[in-house]
Design a protein around this motif. Structure first.
Motif, PDB file in Angstrom:
ATOM      1  N   ASP A1045       0.814  -1.218   0.000  1.00 39.17           N
ATOM      2  CA  ASP A1045       0.000   0.000   0.000  1.00 39.17           C
ATOM      3  C   ASP A1045       0.849   1.271   0.000  1.00 39.17           C
ATOM      4  O   ASP A1045       0.303   2.376  -0.036  1.00 39.17           O
ATOM      5  CB  ASP A1045      -0.899   0.015   1.245  1.00 39.17           C
ATOM      6  N   VAL A1046       2.176   1.099   0.037  1.00 35.71           N
ATOM      7  CA  VAL A1046       3.047   2.270   0.041  1.00 35.71           C
ATOM      8  C   VAL A1046       3.005   2.926  -1.321  1.00 35.71           C
ATOM      9  O   VAL A1046       3.062   2.242  -2.355  1.00 35.71           O
ATOM     10  CB  VAL A1046       4.478   1.886   0.441  1.00 35.71           C
ATOM     11  N   GLY A1047       2.952   4.285  -1.351  1.00 34.13           N
ATOM     12  CA  GLY A1047       2.961   5.009  -2.607  1.00 34.13           C
ATOM     13  C   GLY A1047       2.502   6.451  -2.408  1.00 34.13           C
ATOM     14  O   GLY A1047       2.242   6.927  -1.295  1.00 34.13           O
ATOM     15  N   LEU A1048       2.399   7.177  -3.550  1.00 36.66           N
ATOM     16  CA  LEU A1048       1.960   8.574  -3.545  1.00 36.66           C
ATOM     17  C   LEU A1048       0.486   8.606  -3.904  1.00 36.66           C
ATOM     18  O   LEU A1048       0.102   8.281  -5.031  1.00 36.66           O
ATOM     19  CB  LEU A1048       2.772   9.411  -4.548  1.00 36.66           C
ATOM     20  N   TYR A1049      -0.335   8.985  -2.949  1.00 36.34           N
ATOM     21  CA  TYR A1049      -1.776   9.019  -3.163  1.00 36.34           C
ATOM     22  C   TYR A1049      -2.185  10.471  -3.463  1.00 36.34           C
ATOM     23  O   TYR A1049      -1.674  11.423  -2.881  1.00 36.34           O
ATOM     24  CB  TYR A1049      -2.522   8.507  -1.923  1.00 36.34           C
ATOM     25  N   LYS A1050      -3.158  10.579  -4.389  1.00 34.68           N
ATOM     26  CA  LYS A1050      -3.631  11.898  -4.819  1.00 34.68           C
ATOM     27  C   LYS A1050      -5.133  11.848  -4.996  1.00 34.68           C
ATOM     28  O   LYS A1050      -5.667  10.835  -5.475  1.00 34.68           O
ATOM     29  CB  LYS A1050      -2.937  12.295  -6.116  1.00 34.68           C
ATOM     30  N   ALA A1051      -5.788  12.966  -4.604  1.00 41.97           N
ATOM     31  CA  ALA A1051      -7.235  13.094  -4.787  1.00 41.97           C
ATOM     32  C   ALA A1051      -7.501  14.364  -5.569  1.00 41.97           C
ATOM     33  O   ALA A1051      -6.830  15.389  -5.370  1.00 41.97           O
ATOM     34  CB  ALA A1051      -7.937  13.142  -3.440  1.00 41.97           C
ATOM     35  N   THR A1052      -8.489  14.300  -6.494  1.00 39.37           N
ATOM     36  CA  THR A1052      -8.830  15.462  -7.323  1.00 39.37           C
ATOM     37  C   THR A1052     -10.333  15.684  -7.264  1.00 39.37           C
ATOM     38  O   THR A1052     -11.114  14.731  -7.148  1.00 39.37           O
ATOM     39  CB  THR A1052      -8.393  15.269  -8.768  1.00 39.37           C
ATOM     40  N   ILE A1053     -10.724  16.978  -7.341  1.00 39.99           N
ATOM     41  CA  ILE A1053     -12.126  17.365  -7.459  1.00 39.99           C
ATOM     42  C   ILE A1053     -12.203  18.299  -8.654  1.00 39.99           C
ATOM     43  O   ILE A1053     -11.464  19.288  -8.736  1.00 39.99           O
ATOM     44  CB  ILE A1053     -12.657  18.023  -6.167  1.00 39.99           C
TER      45      ILE A1053
END
Length: 1257
Positions: A1045-1053
């Motif tokens: 689950d390690v990584g760079l998470y990103k959320a967009t609206i």
């Protein structure tokens, strides 16, 4: 005819009177004529009446000795022996109040002569016999022409040296009038008699009046002033050869508003209360139940023959005033009793007394009543009283009252059914507010009298004329009223022009039609009016007089004096003289000179056109002749008297080598210890120039002159100090000029001057005007006259050139000399004198040092600076707007200011909006667009009145870039938040109780078509939990979190308005364990995370932080680590010895971090101190500066010894600032207190202080 008076029993007892009548009857049989016998028969008929009188007299005079207001003979008649056909004069002196009327009675040419004095209070008589001798008995003397020598009295001259002036006093005060005099010759057996008068009434010694006389002093003391004491007081020093008289007015004013009436003539106030006291007692009884409106009241209930005192109290809206001075004792007797007695001559030395009632013929109607007045008035009734007519008939008399409503035109009888017997009656049923007149008719059985005259208050006095008298008084004259109506007197009122405040000038009625109003202000303009008064009250006011300015009446000037010769050339003479001592109220503007050739002894005019100065050259003289001169002064009134002839002056040219005399020797600045002498230089210098002057002095009355200055002075003034003068003594001064050939002749001496400061003398004040910054010399005169002027001098020379910025401003008694642009030329001595005064003057010396200080102060006042609390600074607002602001110590609402950017003035508009707040002193400008072009220097210029200030802010280089970056960031943030979808809360990690991991964020400002997406390493992923766009909460759970689950998470609206992005790095380097689930338990109970129980750690270590542990936290703690394969646990016992050790070491293991945010340009230097001792970096104290603006001091292993005051100081070239932090270290369980004390801000430094203290276990 011999008249037997009512007081005959003072000289003959009543029993003796009967015996005399009996003897008269006996002698009548032997000597009387037939006519006398008939009169004797009439005597027998009237003898019954005589016995009635004899019976009544003892009852009538029970208390006669108490009557002291009746007539009394001070000088009685004397008997005389004269020859036939000789003239003789009988005289006597009688006194009493009211003034008695005297009647003379005689039997025959050789008999007893009687003077009978009577008034309303009684009668008195005196007798003298005249013996007439025939000249035939003395033939020797008949042929002799005997001339008696004229009696010559010694002439005694009395001169008043000190007199009393107009006196003002208040009721209850004590006043003393004193006159000092010289008596020549002063003979012990012929001392003058001092007689004091008030309004021409002779005063006598009493409890209210004390008199002293002797030793050249006459003194009158009024022990307790009352309104009765007001009046014109006259002192008459009487001698057989003449008398000396002095007069002055005494005014008595009421204390506060408690006006009380004077003895028997009272002021017309709202109403009056009358009281009485029987002689011999001290019990005062009020006579009237309700106050009366007029100054007259009939007192009833008295005992006939008893004597009484009376007094009156005034009543107004403020209350009852103090009682008047009590009257003299008055006996209760019938004043008409004596008028009804009638004396009938029977012959010989006796008359018979009877009543007119026994002789009055029948059938005659009475006369009309008189003096009808309203003794009491109300809204609907009036009480009338009147004086009955003279009536001697036995027939009963009654009265009828008639009324007339003003404007009705007809008289109506009031009492048609009931006759009135008393001279007092109340008339009812009158209309309120209407004016009425009343009259009274007397009647008896034989007829009705004529009606009385309607009575009323006096009419108004006539024209009032005011004329000048002195500097503080005015003479008022007026015409008497046309209808006096028993006038008592007048009241005079004065009023300053332009006001309506009328003030009474006298406090009891004045009987004459002229009056001197004293106590007025010199130069003020007044108007005057007069009111008449009688028993019914005050008349209407007279017309106001023409306005009159108070000043002394103009008179002719006195004569000039001290004529002196200043120079002679053999054909002319230069004369000088002194002005008249008294100008007569107007300036002496013209002089005329007469000359006289001593040999010819004839006076001739020198000049026809008037001379304007006290210096004149008289030409056309004959060389070798001797001349005398005299001078006249003239003013607006006319030509005054001539001066005394001068000393003889010989007309021959002056050739002496020494200087001539100085002249116009005067004096100013008279003080208790000094005087300044001034003079004018001689006209004749001698054979060489004048090198100096000597001043000489001499005591008044002495011919001994002594030098004041040992060395000569080269200017025409000299200040003579106390070293050679005596305070209070009078001195004369004269001046001698000196040249290389010697000392010249002395000047004419000055007038004597008393070495004593004028009362109220003030000195010149020097200072700087707080408004204009002008340097000034100011003088307040203690005396001022209408024509007074201020004369300013420099070095005692009158200033006439005002072109160099010197201004004189005068207002009333205050004069100011202003220096607009002073320099070194203005150094020196300045003096000022006031004309038409007794010598009001002063001087002041401005030194170079004082002028320098005043110039510096003047510059500061003319160029004031507005103090600033903060210099110009900036603050970035939302949307990236830039706010430039500063704060002043104080500004007014009228402040003006300008903002500049790179020397270009900015305009107040939407792009650069400017404003200020007078309450806080903040001035600001908000720049809407801060761009790359804004780099440079920003300046603000402020002006508030005359005060100014300026401040600048430099934004160049890194400082500008940082400000611009922040502005752009704020602009983007505003657009992001306000104009499209955005993250209200950015991505964060939430760890559940079961060690579950969830990514969490919250979005806002959404639309229906807004789309939310998840990405991991830029690859879209689908969350197990759909995004809830209604609430904006979005979650991405990471079930069974592991390395995958390690990584760079990103959320967009995203929607059509734009896109917002939030990302988080889940790399395993944070506080989340990648291998296990950690659980904490206490006594088999799961421990949830909280503020006190902080759960954390890293891949290598798991931590549980207990904040502020207490005894409740004691117990067995267990930590469990769970992974998919195995569970591990570890137990720690926090009780007993371990708990004690932890508490002891808790404080020692604590770490304290003190952090402040610092900014400044240039970069400030930071230093730390503890209890004012500098802190050096060490293992325990770590000093750091992060990012150039975060200054910190870290204290490791905090102990009790680390308590104290820590100070952080920042400083650059513009100034510095310090922050004080109080650190207190407590033992476990004690209450914690953290106190921060900050010093005042200094200059150009902005400091934000954050204090943080942690205790970790």
């Amino acid at each position: 005819m011999f008249f037997v008076p009512g007081f005959i029993h003072r000289f003959l007892g009543l029993s003796n009177m009967a015996a005399v009548v009996a003897r008269h009857k006996h002698f009548g049989q032997e000597y009387l004529s037939k006519k006398q016998i008939q009169q004797q028969v009439q005597l027998n008929k009237l003898f019954v009446s005589f016995h009635q009188v004899e019976k009544k007299m003892p009852e009538k005079y029970i208390r006669e000795e108490s009557m002291i207001r009746g007539p009394k003979f001070v000088v009685r008649l004397r008997s005389h022996t004269v020859y036939e056909n000789s003239a003789i004069k009988l005289f006597c002196t009688v006194e009493g109040y009211p003034t008695p009327q005297v009647k003379w009675c005689a039997t025959d040419d050789t008999a007893m002569y009687t003077a009978v004095a009577s008034n309303t209070h009684g009668q008195a008589s005196t007798q003298a016999s005249i013996i007439v001798k025939s000249k035939t008995f003395f033939p020797v003397f008949w042929n002799l022409n005997v001339i008696l020598p004229e009696i010559k009295y010694t002439k005694i001259n009395i001169t008043f040296t000190e007199t009393f002036d107009v006196t003002f006093g208040k009721e209850g005060d004590k006043a003393t009038l004193t006159c000092k005099m010289t008596i020549n010759p002063n003979l012990a057996n012929l001392q003058p008699e001092a007689m004091w008068y008030r309004d021409e009434h002779l005063l006598k010694e009493s409890r209210w009046v004390k008199m002293e006389s002797g030793g050249g002093v006459a003194k009158l003391t009024l022990t307790q002033l009352a309104k009765d004491d007001e009046g014109l007081y006259t002192l008459r020093m009487v001698t057989k050869g003449g008398d000396a008289v002095h007069r002055a007015y005494v005014f008595v004013d009421g204390k506060d508003l408690d006006y009380c009436p004077y003895s028997l003539l009272f002021m017309f106030i709202f109403s009056l209360l009358l009281g009485r006291c029987e002689v011999g007692t001290e019990n005062w009884v009020q006579c009237n139940d309700s106050p009366v409106k007029i100054c007259k009241y009939p007192v009833q209930g008295l005992f006939e023959g008893h004597s009484y005192y009376f007094r009156v109290r005034a009543v107004n809206s403020r209350g009852i005033g103090r009682p008047s001075r009590m009257s003299e004792p008055i006996a209760a007797l019938d004043p008409t009793e004596f008028e009804r007695l009638h004396a009938t001559k029977l012959g010989g030395r006796l008359d018979v007394v009877t009543y007119y009632d026994d002789l009055e013929a029948e059938g005659k109607a009475p006369g009309p009543p008189s003096k009808v007045c309203a003794s009491e008035t109300d809204r609907t009734y009036v009480v009338l009283s009147w004086v009955p007519p003279v009536y001697h008939s036995k027939a009963p008399m009654w009265y009828y009252i008639e009324k007339l409503q003003v404007g009705a035109g007809s008289w109506q009888r009031v009492n048609t059914k009931v006759p009135i017997r008393s001279p007092r009656y109340a008339v009812f049923d009158l209309l309120e507010g209407k004016d009425y007149q009343f009259r009274v008719v007397s009647a008896n059985m034989y007829g009705v009298s004529e009606p009385s005259e309607p009575s009323s208050v006096p009419s108004a006095p006539g024209q009032v004329v005011a004329t000048r008298e002195t500097e503080t008084s005015v003479l008022i004259q007026w015409a008497p009223p046309k209808d006096p109506n028993n006038l008592i007197g007048y009241y005079i009122d004065s009023c300053v022009k332009g006001s309506k405040d009328w003030t009474s000038a006298n406090h009891k009625p004045h009987k004459q039609t002229r009056f001197v109003v004293h106590g007025l202000t010199t130069g003020e303009t007044y108007g005057f009016r007069v009111q008449a008064i009688n028993e019914l009250g005050l008349s209407d006011e007279s017309q106001e007089s023409a306005p009159l300015s108070v000043r002394a009446a103009l008179k002719l000037p006195s004569f000039p004096y001290d004529i002196s010769l200043l120079y002679c050339d053999g054909e002319s003479m230069l004369l000088n003289w002194k002005q008249p001592l008294h100008s007569g109220g107007a300036d002496v503007t013209d002089y005329y000179i007469d000359k006289c050739n001593v040999a010819k002894k004839t006076w001739k005019e020198v000049n026809v056109p008037p001379i304007k100065e006290t210096l004149h050259k008289v030409g056309g003289l004959t060389a070798g002749s001797v001349y005398q001169f005299r001078v006249y002064g003239a003013n607006l009134t006319g030509l005054g008297d001539a001066s005394s002839p001068s000393s003889p002056f010989k007309c021959e040219a002056w050739t002496m080598p020494e200087p001539g005399p100085a002249y116009d020797v005067t004096f100013t600045e008279v003080r208790d210890d000094s005087v300044v002498v001034e003079w004018k230089a001689p006209v004749y210098n001698g054979a060489s120039a004048i090198t100096g002057y000597f001043v000489e002095k001499s005591k008044k009355g002495s011919d001994n002159w002594s030098k004041v200055n040992e060395s000569s002075v080269n200017h025409c003034y000299l200040k003579v100090s106390i070293c050679g003068l005596e305070t209070g003594e009078s001195y004369g001064f004269r001046v001698r000029a000196e040249n290389t050939n010697g000392i010249g002749v002395a000047s004419t001496p000055s007038d004597p001057v008393c070495i004593k400061a004028l009362s109220g003398t003030q000195e010149i004040k020097c200072g700087v005007d707080e408004e204009s910054g002008d340097i000034y010399l100011s003088f307040e005169s203690c005396q001022m006259a209408e024509k007074s002027k201020f004369v300013w001098k420099k070095s005692y020379q009158e200033m006439t050139d005002f072109s160099k910025g010197i201004i004189v401003k005068t207002s009333g008694s205050h004069s100011t000399l202003l220096f607009e642009n002073p320099d070194k030329e203005d150094l020196g001595t300045y003096s000022v004198s006031v004309t038409h005064t007794d010598g009001a003057s002063a001087s002041y010396k401005i030194s170079a040092e004082e002028l320098e200080k005043m110039l510096a102060l003047s510059y500061d006042i003319r160029n004031p600076i507005i103090p600033l609390k903060t210099e110009l600074a900036y603050k970035i607002l939302e949307r990236g707007r830039m706010r430039f602001w500063l704060q002043a110590e104080g500004i007014s609402s009228a402040v003006t200011y300008k903002f500049f950017a790179n020397n270009k003035e900015l305009v107040n508009c939407e792009q650069t909006k400017m404003s200020h707040d007078a309450a806080t002193g903040i001035i600001e400008m908000v720049m809407d667009h801060f761009t790359d072009d804004s780099e440079g220097t920003f300046t603000v210029q402020i002006q508030d009145g005359r005060a100014k200030a300026q401040s600048s802010l430099v934004l160049i280089g890194d400082a500008f870039k940082a400000a611009l970056a922040e502005a752009e960031y704020q602009r983007r943030e505003y657009i992001r938040v306000k104009e499209g979808p955005h993250f209200m809360e950015f991505l964060s990690i939430q760890i559940g109780d079961n060690a579950s991991v969830t990514l969490f964020c919250k979005v806002a400002n959404l639309k229906k078509d807004s789309v939310f997406q998840w990405y991991k390493d830029d690859v879209e992923v689908i969350s197990e939990v759909p995004a809830d766009l209604n609430s904006g909460v979005c979650k991405f759970p990471l079930t069974n979190f592991s390395k995958r689950d390690v990584g760079l998470y990103k959320a967009t609206i995203t929607d059509d308005r734009g896109q917002d992005v939030s990302q988080i790095d889940v790399s395993g380097k944070g506080t989340i364990s990648q291998h296990c689930l950690i659980k904490y338990r206490k006594m088999d109970s799961k421990i949830p995370a909280s503020e006190r129980m902080r759960i954390g750690g890293n891949p290598a270590m798991a931590t549980l932080e207990i904040v502020e542990p207490t005894d409740k936290d004691k117990g067995m703690y267990t930590i469990e680590t769970v992974d998919p394969e195995k569970t591990h646990s570890r137990t720690l016992d926090l009780s007993g010895q371990h708990w004690t050790q932890l508490n002891e070491g808790k404080t020692k293991c604590s770490t304290l971090s003190l952090t402040c945010t610092v900014c400044g340009d240039p970069k400030p230097l930071v230093s730390w101190s503890k209890n004012d001792q500098e802190v050096e970096p060490s293992d325990q104290y770590v000093i750091a500066m992060d990012s150039g603006k975060f200054a910190s001091l870290t204290i490791k292993g905090v102990s009790l010894e680390d308590s104290g005051k820590y100070t952080m100081t920042v400083q650059n070239k513009y100034g510095g600032e310090s922050v004080d932090i109080i650190v207190s270290v407590y033992k476990h369980g004690d209450r914690l207190e953290i106190t921060t004390v900050s010093s005042l801000p200094l200059h150009r430094i902005q400091t934000h202080t954050h204090t943080h203290a942690d205790s970790k276990i």
